[in-house]
Design an enzyme around this catalytic site. Structure first.
Site, PDB file in Angstrom:
ATOM      1  N   GLN A 237     -10.174   3.619 -17.831  1.00 23.69           N
ATOM      2  CA  GLN A 237      -8.981   2.859 -17.501  1.00 23.69           C
ATOM      3  C   GLN A 237      -9.037   1.869 -16.405  1.00 23.69           C
ATOM      4  O   GLN A 237      -7.922   1.253 -16.123  1.00 23.69           O
ATOM      5  CB  GLN A 237      -7.722   3.611 -17.881  1.00 23.69           C
ATOM      6  CG  GLN A 237      -7.684   4.278 -19.121  1.00 23.69           C
ATOM      7  CD  GLN A 237      -7.429   3.386 -20.167  1.00 23.69           C
ATOM      8  OE1 GLN A 237      -7.095   2.207 -20.166  1.00 23.69           O
ATOM      9  NE2 GLN A 237      -7.774   3.827 -21.559  1.00 23.69           N
TER      10      GLN A 237
ATOM     11  N   ASP B  46     -13.688   9.246 -13.754  1.00 28.33           N
ATOM     12  CA  ASP B  46     -13.540   8.532 -14.867  1.00 28.33           C
ATOM     13  C   ASP B  46     -13.003   7.344 -14.822  1.00 28.33           C
ATOM     14  O   ASP B  46     -12.078   7.020 -14.677  1.00 28.33           O
ATOM     15  CB  ASP B  46     -12.751   9.525 -15.793  1.00 28.33           C
ATOM     16  CG  ASP B  46     -12.576   8.828 -17.506  1.00 28.33           C
ATOM     17  OD1 ASP B  46     -13.292   7.615 -17.605  1.00 28.33           O
ATOM     18  OD2 ASP B  46     -11.995   9.480 -18.375  1.00 28.33           O
TER      19      ASP B  46
ATOM     20  N   HIS C 145      -8.264  12.750 -19.861  1.00 33.47           N
ATOM     21  CA  HIS C 145      -8.497  12.547 -21.383  1.00 33.47           C
ATOM     22  C   HIS C 145      -9.373  13.492 -21.742  1.00 33.47           C
ATOM     23  O   HIS C 145     -10.259  13.857 -21.059  1.00 33.47           O
ATOM     24  CB  HIS C 145      -9.278  10.865 -21.281  1.00 33.47           C
ATOM     25  CG  HIS C 145      -9.737  10.590 -22.747  1.00 33.47           C
ATOM     26  ND1 HIS C 145     -10.793  10.968 -23.755  1.00 33.47           N
ATOM     27  CD2 HIS C 145      -9.153   9.400 -23.525  1.00 33.47           C
ATOM     28  CE1 HIS C 145     -10.725  10.337 -24.707  1.00 33.47           C
ATOM     29  NE2 HIS C 145      -9.623   9.273 -24.621  1.00 33.47           N
TER      30      HIS C 145
ATOM     31  N   CYS D 234      -5.453  11.036 -27.126  1.00 35.80           N
ATOM     32  CA  CYS D 234      -6.602  12.128 -26.482  1.00 35.80           C
ATOM     33  C   CYS D 234      -6.177  12.749 -25.156  1.00 35.80           C
ATOM     34  O   CYS D 234      -7.078  12.889 -24.394  1.00 35.80           O
ATOM     35  CB  CYS D 234      -7.716  11.398 -26.341  1.00 35.80           C
ATOM     36  SG  CYS D 234      -8.533  10.413 -27.869  1.00 35.80           S
TER      37      CYS D 234
ATOM     38  N   LYS E  48     -13.893  -1.234 -23.429  1.00 41.19           N
ATOM     39  CA  LYS E  48     -12.371  -1.212 -23.062  1.00 41.19           C
ATOM     40  C   LYS E  48     -12.653  -2.323 -21.803  1.00 41.19           C
ATOM     41  O   LYS E  48     -11.445  -2.602 -21.044  1.00 41.19           O
ATOM     42  CB  LYS E  48     -12.074   0.047 -22.254  1.00 41.19           C
ATOM     43  CG  LYS E  48     -11.782   1.064 -23.273  1.00 41.19           C
ATOM     44  CD  LYS E  48     -11.133   2.252 -22.569  1.00 41.19           C
ATOM     45  CE  LYS E  48     -11.467   3.520 -23.196  1.00 41.19           C
ATOM     46  NZ  LYS E  48     -10.533   3.771 -24.352  1.00 41.19           N
TER      47      LYS E  48
HETATM   48  C1  LIG Z   1      -9.427   7.705 -19.550  1.00 40.13           C
HETATM   49  C2  LIG Z   1     -10.329   7.670 -20.578  1.00 40.13           C
HETATM   50  N1  LIG Z   1     -11.404   8.403 -20.601  1.00 40.13           N
HETATM   51  C3  LIG Z   1     -12.370   8.468 -21.416  1.00 40.13           C
HETATM   52  C4  LIG Z   1     -12.264   7.775 -22.515  1.00 40.13           C
HETATM   53  C5  LIG Z   1     -13.021   7.743 -23.664  1.00 40.13           C
HETATM   54  O1  LIG Z   1     -13.730   6.526 -23.863  1.00 40.13           O
HETATM   55  P1  LIG Z   1     -14.904   6.478 -25.131  1.00 40.13           P
HETATM   56  O2  LIG Z   1     -14.160   6.857 -26.259  1.00 40.13           O
HETATM   57  O3  LIG Z   1     -15.186   4.833 -25.234  1.00 40.13           O
HETATM   58  O4  LIG Z   1     -15.831   7.169 -24.712  1.00 40.13           O
HETATM   59  C6  LIG Z   1     -11.004   6.803 -22.727  1.00 40.13           C
HETATM   60  C7  LIG Z   1     -10.736   5.987 -23.974  1.00 40.13           C
HETATM   61  O5  LIG Z   1     -10.100   6.379 -24.771  1.00 40.13           O
HETATM   62  C8  LIG Z   1     -10.026   6.726 -21.775  1.00 40.13           C
HETATM   63  O6  LIG Z   1      -8.790   6.111 -21.658  1.00 40.13           O
END
Ligand SMILES: Cc1ncc(COP(=O)(O)O)c(C=O)c1O
Lengths: 143, 411
Positions: free
Chosen positions: B202, B199, B122, B366, B225
């Site tokens: 998910q 990370d 992401h 993203c 999430k």
């Molecule tokens: C794998 C992953 N990393 C990071 C994020 C970023 O999360 P947030 O926008 O809540 O900071 C997301 C969510 O969109 C994600 O799916």
């Protein structure tokens, strides 16, 4: 709102079989337009001579709404003066923003009127107006 | 799976109507809905316990402090951290990852060093590393994918080298929905003296996570999430590493002594929590953890697997649908299905599904480098959670079948 109020036949036709999606050998001006949030990307190619838009074409990727809108626009502005083309862009954007609703006033948008109902879909407004903003940028900088 | 309905009743939004329709909510990868237990906990905090924690000597402030600190303890237990001080609250995963990039990356990466990430990251676990690499004259290297969408084992073996200082990978890809074997990546990173950042955005709501077993150095995720409110996120870090790091944000609550020209820092975790924190969010996070543990991850995984197993064969029957990450040679598919419909742009697909009350995500999610790698401009993504039902899948697939017709294509 029903889907076919937005995905009209005109829109389907222009997105499936665009007439003006190609490069322009005689382009005097090219301009890129981009919606970063959804990835729609077009490059507008224009042949402008003596204050007239003689030819217009485009390349790029995007949804049916952005592609059809671009194709319809290219058709509409061919043979128009730069002033007229910019006026049409303003009018189209106003229509999609819901600022002009009077059919008579919008009449000169011709086929682009088929996109009128996008005004009721806030999530897709950006797609419809991308080409027209890009046109305005192109003609502004061409001056 | 009739008992799935048992959870659906806890989610007010899913029981209500939006523009006159029940919504089949299949965008859980973006954010989950909230059960009334979580909503109540937030109301309860603001309705009866609100004060600035750590600042007042009066009973109410002590109560707020208790709520905040017990959320930290609860979160530590939840991901099996050794101690609560290893849990730093942030506003989301993005902030947590930036904290590591700024406070660890900028200090520990130098010219000629390498940072290794995967192509399926992401942007939140990618752009911060581009920044560190650029700022320090280091190289950002990518682990690419096997045919089936899993991380290339060869790349893991060859790209993580003696020069590598940081390895950052996602536990589950937010597009392909494949679980990575992060434990072995952590091992590889440690074998060359690098730290490993995981990370967990998910994964943490969908499977049991044990950060000590993974042995990762950092683990980041967002509350929203996993049934919690937006605005609360978590960074786990190993105590010794966090302790040696410089602060990220500076100001109130993170100091020990402040002189006119210099300051010293508070102990962990306060050192990384500058300014007034999101106590209501922390209360919601505690309620979400209670809720999830009450259900158990075995059950949650079974529900998601049932939905994927129910959906995939039906999708495969539609010749105009292209699926991504659905042919993994490992048993590591989670409840995320990325797809495209031939000739139709994902945004049009999402609009047409929305018309039938089916919510899916469309775009690059993203993950632009991943899409470029897959040679797709964009995709659609359906992502499931514990309150989804086979009926949601039926509605999704019925709507998918209409898409090409709406745009004037033959089936
Ligand atoms: C794998 C992953 N990393 C990071 C994020 C970023 O999360 P947030 O926008 O809540 O900071 C997301 C969510 O969109 C994600 O799916």
């Amino acid at each position: 709102m029903a889907l076919d109020d937005v995905y009209t036949e005109v829109l389907g036709e222009h997105s499936r079989n665009p007439d003006h999606k190609h490069h322009l050998a005689c382009a005097t001006c090219t301009m890129k337009g981009h919606n970063p949030s959804c990835g729609d990307e077009i490059t507008l190619e224009l042949n402008v001579e003596d204050g007239m838009v003689k030819e217009a074409a485009f390349t790029g990727v995007g949804c049916a709404i952005s592609q059809a809108s671009t194709d319809i626009m290219a058709e509409l502005i061919r043979g128009k003066s730069v002033e007229e083309a910019r006026g049409l862009a303003q009018k189209f954007i106003s229509m999609i923003k819901g600022e002009i609703t009077d059919e008579e006033e919008l009449e000169e948008l011709d086929e682009a009127l088929a996109l009128k109902n996008v005004a009721h879909m806030p999530a897709r407004v950006k797609c419809a107006v991308l080409a027209w903003h890009t046109l305005d940028d192109a003609l502004k900088s061409d001056k | 799976m009739a008992d799935v309905q048992e959870f659906l009743k806890d989610f007010p939004l899913l029981n209500g109507e939006i523009d006159g329709k029940h919504i089949a909510y299949l965008d859980n990868g973006a954010t989950t809905q909230k059960p009334h237990q979580v909503i109540q906990s937030i109301c309860g905090y603001y309705g009866g316990c609100n004060a600035n924690p750590h600042r007042g000597a009066y009973a109410l402030s002590v109560k707020a402090t208790d709520i905040y600190e017990s959320a930290r303890k609860r979160t530590a237990q939840f991901i099996k951290a050794k101690r609560p001080a290893e849990i730093i609250f942030t506003k989301n995963a993005t902030e947590a990852l930036n904290l590591v990039a700024y406070s660890y990356g900028l200090q520990n990466v130098g010219a000629g060093d390498e940072i290794v990430i995967s192509i399926s990251e992401h942007h939140s676990n990618l752009v911060p590393w581009q920044f560190v690499a650029k700022a320090k004259g280091a190289t950002l290297k990518y682990i690419y994918l096997e045919e089936d969408g899993n991380l290339s084992q060869e790349d893991i073996e060859t790209k993580i080298t003696e020069r590598t200082k940081i390895v950052a990978v996602t536990q589950v890809s937010n597009v392909l929905g494949l679980k990575n074997d992060v434990k072995s990546i952590v091992k590889k990173a440690h074998s060359v003296g690098a730290v490993c950042v995981v990370d967990g955005s998910q994964s943490v709501a969908h499977m049991a996570v044990d950060v000590q077993d993974l042995d990762c150095d950092f683990f980041a995720f967002s509350g929203h999430k996993m049934l919690s409110p937006m605005g609360i996120g978590v960074l786990y870090g190993k105590y010794e590493i966090l302790d040696a790091m410089e602060p990220f944000l500076r100001g109130g609550d993170m100091i020990e002594y402040v002189q006119e020209q210099e300051s010293t820092w508070a102990e962990l975790p306060s050192k990384f929590e500058a300014g007034t924190q999101n106590v209501g969010g922390a209360a919601g996070l505690t309620a979400a953890i209670d809720y999830l543990e009450g259900i158990t991850f075995d059950r949650i995984e079974a529900i998601e697997k049932d939905l994927v197993d129910y959906a995939l064969p039906q999708l495969r029957e539609l010749p105009y649908i292209e699926l991504y990450g659905c042919d993994s040679k490992q048993d590591n598919k989670t409840g995320i299905i990325a797809f495209n419909i031939k000739d139709v742009h994902p945004h049009d697909v999402a609009t047409i599904l929305d018309n039938d009350g089916v919510a899916v995500r469309a775009g690059h999610h993203c993950a632009q480098p991943l899409h470029r790698y897959l040679q797709q401009n964009a995709s659609c993504r359906a992502s499931f959670y514990l309150y989804n039902t086979r009926e949601d899948i039926d509605r999704w697939i019925a709507a998918l079948k209409k898409v090409r017709g709406v745009l004037g294509y033959g089936a």
